[in-house]
Write an enzyme that holds these catalytic residues in place. Structure first.
Site: not given
Length: 109
Positions: A53-54, A80-82
């Site tokens: 999530a960018h 998994t990414e923020l």
């Protein structure tokens, strides 16, 4: 190692399909969910969907809906990414916790 051999060789880990730009409606998340459905129907071992999530402050309105769509597959869903991009200077810097809480607070069924 193939997905099948990984699933057979160990039960100590989970197999996720992971991608980025799944935060809003569109062809990308539609295609990913269709792929997951095809994998599930063929018996391919898959435990969850990961999303990178960018995000951009004040433009996260569709995230909860897309997370729910992923959860509707019956698989685990993981962010998994923020990262949340903000403009400088910004009053948002005074309250980063409230923005994170707003972004992540929806509970998935």
């Amino acid at each position: 190692m193939t997905v099948a051999s990984a699933a057979v060789s160990s039960t100590d880990f989970l197999l996720y399909i992971n991608d980025y730009n799944l935060d809003g409606p569109g062809a990308k998340i539609d295609a990913l969910l269709a792929l997951v459905g095809r994998l599930q129907s063929r018996g391919v071992p898959i435990d969850g969907i990961g999303t990178q999530a960018h995000l951009i402050v004040n433009k996260v309105g569709g995230v909860a809906t897309q997370l729910q769509r992923m959860a509707n597959t019956g698989l685990d869903v993981a962010i998994t990414e923020l990262d949340i991009r903000i403009a400088k200077p910004s009053s948002v810097l005074c309250s980063p916790t409230s923005r994170t809480t707003t972004t992540l607070s929806p509970r998935l069924a």
